[in-house]
Scaffold this active site. Structure first.
Site, mmCIF file in Angstrom:
data_model
loop_
_atom_site.group_PDB
_atom_site.id
_atom_site.type_symbol
_atom_site.label_atom_id
_atom_site.label_comp_id
_atom_site.label_asym_id
_atom_site.label_seq_id
_atom_site.Cartn_x
_atom_site.Cartn_y
_atom_site.Cartn_z
ATOM 1 N N TYR A 185 -21.098 52.009 38.051
ATOM 2 C CA TYR A 185 -21.416 53.100 37.135
ATOM 3 C C TYR A 185 -22.815 53.042 36.512
ATOM 4 O O TYR A 185 -23.165 53.910 35.726
ATOM 5 C CB TYR A 185 -20.384 53.175 36.010
ATOM 6 C CG TYR A 185 -20.129 51.853 35.298
ATOM 7 C CD1 TYR A 185 -21.119 51.204 34.559
ATOM 8 C CD2 TYR A 185 -18.875 51.255 35.374
ATOM 9 C CE1 TYR A 185 -20.879 50.007 33.917
ATOM 10 C CE2 TYR A 185 -18.619 50.058 34.731
ATOM 11 C CZ TYR A 185 -19.617 49.435 33.996
ATOM 12 O OH TYR A 185 -19.380 48.252 33.363
ATOM 13 N N LYS A 188 -13.378 54.639 30.966
ATOM 14 C CA LYS A 188 -13.676 53.241 30.642
ATOM 15 C C LYS A 188 -12.623 52.364 31.324
ATOM 16 O O LYS A 188 -11.536 52.137 30.785
ATOM 17 C CB LYS A 188 -13.675 53.019 29.131
ATOM 18 C CG LYS A 188 -14.174 51.646 28.717
ATOM 19 C CD LYS A 188 -14.285 51.547 27.200
ATOM 20 C CE LYS A 188 -14.857 50.195 26.788
ATOM 21 N NZ LYS A 188 -13.985 49.074 27.195
ATOM 22 N N CYS A 202 22.788 26.232 30.508
ATOM 23 C CA CYS A 202 23.557 25.008 30.768
ATOM 24 C C CYS A 202 24.064 24.330 29.500
ATOM 25 O O CYS A 202 24.803 23.347 29.562
ATOM 26 C CB CYS A 202 22.734 24.027 31.596
ATOM 27 S SG CYS A 202 21.326 23.329 30.700
ATOM 28 N N CYS A 239 14.230 23.310 28.098
ATOM 29 C CA CYS A 239 15.517 22.706 28.440
ATOM 30 C C CYS A 239 15.209 21.467 29.270
ATOM 31 O O CYS A 239 14.618 21.577 30.355
ATOM 32 C CB CYS A 239 16.389 23.672 29.240
ATOM 33 S SG CYS A 239 17.855 22.873 29.945
ATOM 34 N N ARG A 242 -20.542 39.248 33.582
ATOM 35 C CA ARG A 242 -21.277 39.614 32.371
ATOM 36 C C ARG A 242 -21.584 38.395 31.514
ATOM 37 O O ARG A 242 -22.671 38.275 30.964
ATOM 38 C CB ARG A 242 -20.459 40.621 31.548
ATOM 39 C CG ARG A 242 -21.204 41.069 30.309
ATOM 40 C CD ARG A 242 -20.365 41.954 29.395
ATOM 41 N NE ARG A 242 -21.153 42.320 28.230
ATOM 42 C CZ ARG A 242 -21.329 41.538 27.166
ATOM 43 N NH1 ARG A 242 -20.744 40.351 27.123
ATOM 44 N NH2 ARG A 242 -22.067 41.929 26.148
ATOM 45 N N LYS A 287 -12.651 54.638 22.078
ATOM 46 C CA LYS A 287 -11.463 53.837 22.400
ATOM 47 C C LYS A 287 -10.196 54.628 22.034
ATOM 48 O O LYS A 287 -10.051 55.122 20.919
ATOM 49 C CB LYS A 287 -11.473 52.506 21.634
ATOM 50 C CG LYS A 287 -12.697 51.644 21.916
ATOM 51 C CD LYS A 287 -12.715 51.129 23.349
ATOM 52 C CE LYS A 287 -11.733 50.031 23.600
ATOM 53 N NZ LYS A 287 -12.120 48.748 23.021
ATOM 54 N N CYS A 303 20.160 22.385 35.437
ATOM 55 C CA CYS A 303 20.155 23.699 34.796
ATOM 56 C C CYS A 303 19.919 24.749 35.888
ATOM 57 O O CYS A 303 18.884 24.710 36.566
ATOM 58 C CB CYS A 303 19.045 23.760 33.743
ATOM 59 S SG CYS A 303 18.937 25.331 32.888
ATOM 60 N N GLU A 330 -17.518 59.200 31.186
ATOM 61 C CA GLU A 330 -16.926 58.408 32.261
ATOM 62 C C GLU A 330 -15.671 57.703 31.754
ATOM 63 O O GLU A 330 -15.579 57.351 30.565
ATOM 64 C CB GLU A 330 -17.930 57.347 32.755
ATOM 65 C CG GLU A 330 -19.256 57.918 33.201
ATOM 66 C CD GLU A 330 -20.309 56.830 33.431
ATOM 67 O OE1 GLU A 330 -19.982 55.643 33.310
ATOM 68 O OE2 GLU A 330 -21.470 57.189 33.703
ATOM 69 N N ASP A 376 -6.173 52.554 60.873
ATOM 70 C CA ASP A 376 -6.226 51.140 60.483
ATOM 71 C C ASP A 376 -6.172 50.243 61.713
ATOM 72 O O ASP A 376 -6.839 49.204 61.769
ATOM 73 C CB ASP A 376 -5.049 50.802 59.558
ATOM 74 C CG ASP A 376 -5.217 51.419 58.185
ATOM 75 O OD1 ASP A 376 -6.320 51.917 57.894
ATOM 76 O OD2 ASP A 376 -4.241 51.409 57.411
ATOM 77 N N CYS A 402 20.335 25.384 25.470
ATOM 78 C CA CYS A 402 19.962 26.191 26.635
ATOM 79 C C CYS A 402 21.028 27.262 26.885
ATOM 80 O O CYS A 402 22.215 26.953 26.949
ATOM 81 C CB CYS A 402 19.809 25.294 27.858
ATOM 82 S SG CYS A 402 19.470 26.227 29.378
ATOM 83 N N ASP A 437 -10.489 49.342 32.627
ATOM 84 C CA ASP A 437 -10.097 48.121 31.921
ATOM 85 C C ASP A 437 -10.112 46.958 32.908
ATOM 86 O O ASP A 437 -9.122 46.677 33.586
ATOM 87 C CB ASP A 437 -8.698 48.302 31.319
ATOM 88 C CG ASP A 437 -8.477 47.397 30.123
ATOM 89 O OD1 ASP A 437 -9.460 46.768 29.668
ATOM 90 O OD2 ASP A 437 -7.342 47.313 29.640
#
Length: 669
Positions: A223, A114, A407, A422, A135, A310, A428, A112, A33, A404, A116
């Site tokens: 793909y 899928k 507080c 709140c 898309r 799915k 707070c 393949e 690197d 709350c 996400d």
């Protein structure tokens, strides 16, 4: 000499493209690197000193920095279809029967993962990345080329024997590690965490500053090859070719000879997906033969030769132990279900967000209910139902709190919102600490030495209550704190002192006026050069500023109505914090554009739009926001659209390209 420099620049570009290929595609880096960064820095310096050798596909442009205010709509030459979904093996058997009915010969499939994320279509011409489009609705999408260039998995230039013009389709996504890193940074700044990697990846692609996109650490997998003429006979062969040209394709894809092979692949990944470093929500199956794909064709919305299997969202049952409430930096109250620990999708789940009172009522949630928890595509688990058969009738309904939890102040719920707040924003504890964490964050005052834990300690010790208190802290006050060494204390003092150099727009963002983000802060500073000018501005004057609506204007007016806020601002001023536009920002370099108006349109490549507008002001000109008879010069970049046409129709407006604009001001950037 220029020829030698050009050769050196081109040599470095070629080397760095090859190293990127080795690292991201082959997963086999051939230099460290440190060595890579040294070569990149050398190339950056050469390109900076010799802009005449500019190349839009240089590896140095991976770092981003260009600002895109509008993402032009682009029509897809080849429609981006949806996929039909299947949820069990019966669906796949029916799909196979339909294929066999249409094709009287053996059929192979490519299976393949899928991914996400967000779908993308990238145009390559003569081996160079030309354009990247989302898309959208499948027929047209948004052009986001500058942002896509920052993603290291996507090659800017290709190698080998590639076609002259084609599209690569793929998915842009976030790894679990990078998603967690983003949320950790947001929580440190007092911001709400993002819900899931998919939406975060998709949203990241529409960030206007490509340098910020780069920081998100997006990944990509390609793909699908799309073109008029396909240089292969099978989809599998196209994937192999794409990898040789420099594309990162999925290492998990498999060529399946039969549907039994497909089922084995699905069953394996239904379990093993939890061990992947990224999210998948199923498996995509494609007929391998391109000739067979053509025979099968398309329905109105999807190819007949592909199917998405799915995975079912994982759901488990566990017991609700309690509902607690969190207070955010803005005072928003978030109810949280505390659960009996249960294993879900590879991790132990103990908590699930309930979001707001409406969700609790919709679930009809009772104390100690047995609840169904689901992850699906969400990283953060959610309760999707209650097992009422196991409910003890004596258990009361969950009642949303009235006060709350931090507080004790009575909560308020705006009519147009589902969330309770709140209103005690000045006292707070979570809100007070959240505002101070926001003030020192990287995008605001950038006091790196002051972290969340240190701020909490200082607040507990009653040493700070608002950002102005940072500037009266002493080293002697810091040293007694837990885990505070002499050097750490000095770093904090030095960091606070250095923050006095931070420009006005970042300070304005940092003091935490509701709805005033980074972009709004910049626009306000352009129009109100001191904090006093902003404080004294009327609602009407605020609404005249570009992109400032009534909601933001009322928030600014309300902020300055509060005497504690005014006292804090006065103290910040007295300590030397920059609460007026710096002299350098108002510096006039020349008057060559005196009395002339300018507007920039299209995709700029030699400078950002903000930098261009700043140059106009520094040379005596004025920027305006629309094409009209009052416009003198329209400066156009690539893909200039309706503004250019309108200027041409008016006929009296001078149209310049970027270099002509620079020539007009004597090339003084």
């Amino acid at each position: 000499m220029p020829e030698n420099i050009q050769q050196k620049i081109e040599q470095l570009r070629e080397e760095l493209h090859q190293h990127n290929y080795s690292y991201y595609v082959l997963d086999d880096p051939d230099i460290s690197d440190f060595e890579f960064d040294a070569k990149l820095k050398e190339l950056q310096e050469l390109e900076q000193n010799h802009p005449e050798f500019y190349d839009s596909n240089s590896p140095t442009l991976r770092v981003g920095g260009g600002i895109t205010k509008n993402f032009p709509t682009v029509h897809h030459q080849f429609r981006m279809y949806s996929l039909d979904n299947s949820y069990d093996f019966n669906d796949l058997a029916d799909w196979e029967k339909r294929i066999q009915k249409a094709i009287a010969e053996p059929v192979e499939f490519v299976a393949e993962l899928k991914y996400d994320g967000a779908s993308i279509s990238i145009l390559y011409e003569n081996g160079k990345l030309k354009e990247a489009v989302t898309r959208g609705d499948g027929f047209q999408g948004d052009e986001i080329t500058a942002n896509v260039r920052t993603i290291s998995d996507i090659p800017l230039t290709l190698k080998g024997d590639f076609p002259e013009r084609f599209f690569m389709r793929g998915e842009i996504y976030l790894t679990r590690k990078n998603f967690d890193k983003i949320n950790a940074a947001r929580e440190e700044e007092g911001l709400d965490p993002f819900m899931n990697p998919r939406n975060t990846a998709s949203g990241s692609l529409k960030i206007q500053d490509s340098a910020e996109v780069r920081k998100r650490g997006l990944s990509a997998v390609l793909y699908q090859f799309v073109a008029e003429n396909l240089p292969a006979e099978t989809h599998w062969e196209l994937l192999e070719n794409a990898k040789s040209w420099g594309f990162r394709t999925s290492a998990q894809s498999k060529l399946c000879r039969t549907m039994d092979d497909v089922k084995a692949f699905i069953e394996y990944w239904d379990t093993e997906r939890h061990n992947l470093p990224f999210e998948i929500d199923g498996i995509v199956l494609k007929v391998n033969s391109l000739k067979q794909q053509q025979q099968l064709g398309y329905t109105a919305k999807a190819p007949r030769w592909a199917m998405a299997y799915k995975f079912k969202a994982e759901k488990v049952e566990t017991e609700l132990q309690a509902v607690t409430y969190q207070v955010g930096r803005t005072g928003a109250i978030t109810p949280v279900a505390n659960l009996k620990p249960v294993l879900l999708a590879g991790t132990v789940v103990k908590r699930a967000s309930l979001h707001n009172e409406d969700i609790i009522k919709k679930l009809d949630l009772h104390e100690n209910d047995f609840v169904f928890v689901e992850k699906g595509g969400e990283i953060i688990p959610k309760i999707v139902g209650v097992n009422t058969e196991k409910r003890n009738p004596a258990n009361p309904e969950i009642q949303y709190i009235k006060n709350c939890p931090e507080c004790g102040t009575e909560l308020v719920k705006p009519e147009d919102q589902a969330i309770h707040f709140c209103p005690n924003e000045m006292h707070c504890p979570p809100q007070v600490m959240g505002k101070m964490i926001h003030y020192v964050s990287r995008k605001a005052l950038n006091i790196e030495s002051l972290g969340q834990e240190t701020i909490a300690q200082l607040y507990r010790e009653k040493l700070i209550e608002n950002p102005a208190d940072f500037y009266v802290l002493t080293k002697e006050q810091l040293l007694p704190l837990e885990r505070m060494a002499d050097k750490s204390a000095q770093n904090i003092i030095d960091g606070i002192e250095k923050s006095k150099e931070i420009p006005f727009e970042k300070v304005l963002f940092g003091i935490g006026i509701k709805h005033v983000g980074e972009t709004v802060a910049k626009k306000l500073v352009k129009n109100f050069t001191t904090i006093d000018d902003l404080k004294n501005a009327t609602l009407e004057e605020l609404c005249q500023v570009e992109d400032i609506g009534e909601k933001i204007a009322y928030s600014i007016v309300d902020f300055f109505k509060n005497q504690e806020n005014n006292l804090m601002v006065e103290r910040l001023k007295s300590y030397g914090v920059q609460l007026e536009k710096g002299e350098s920002a108002n510096e006039v370099l020349s008057h060559v554009l005196e009395g002339k108006t300018f507007l920039f349109t299209g995709k700029l490549s030699l400078f950002t739009r903000d930098a261009a507008e700043e140059m106009v002001e520094k040379h005596g000109g004025k920027n305006i926001s629309a094409v009209s008879k009052n416009l003198n010069y329209l400066v156009v970049g690539e893909k200039a659209g309706s503004k250019l046409k309108k200027a041409q129709d008016i006929g009296t407006i001078t149209i310049l390209d970027e270099q002509q604009f620079l020539d007009l001001i004597g090339n003084k950037k």
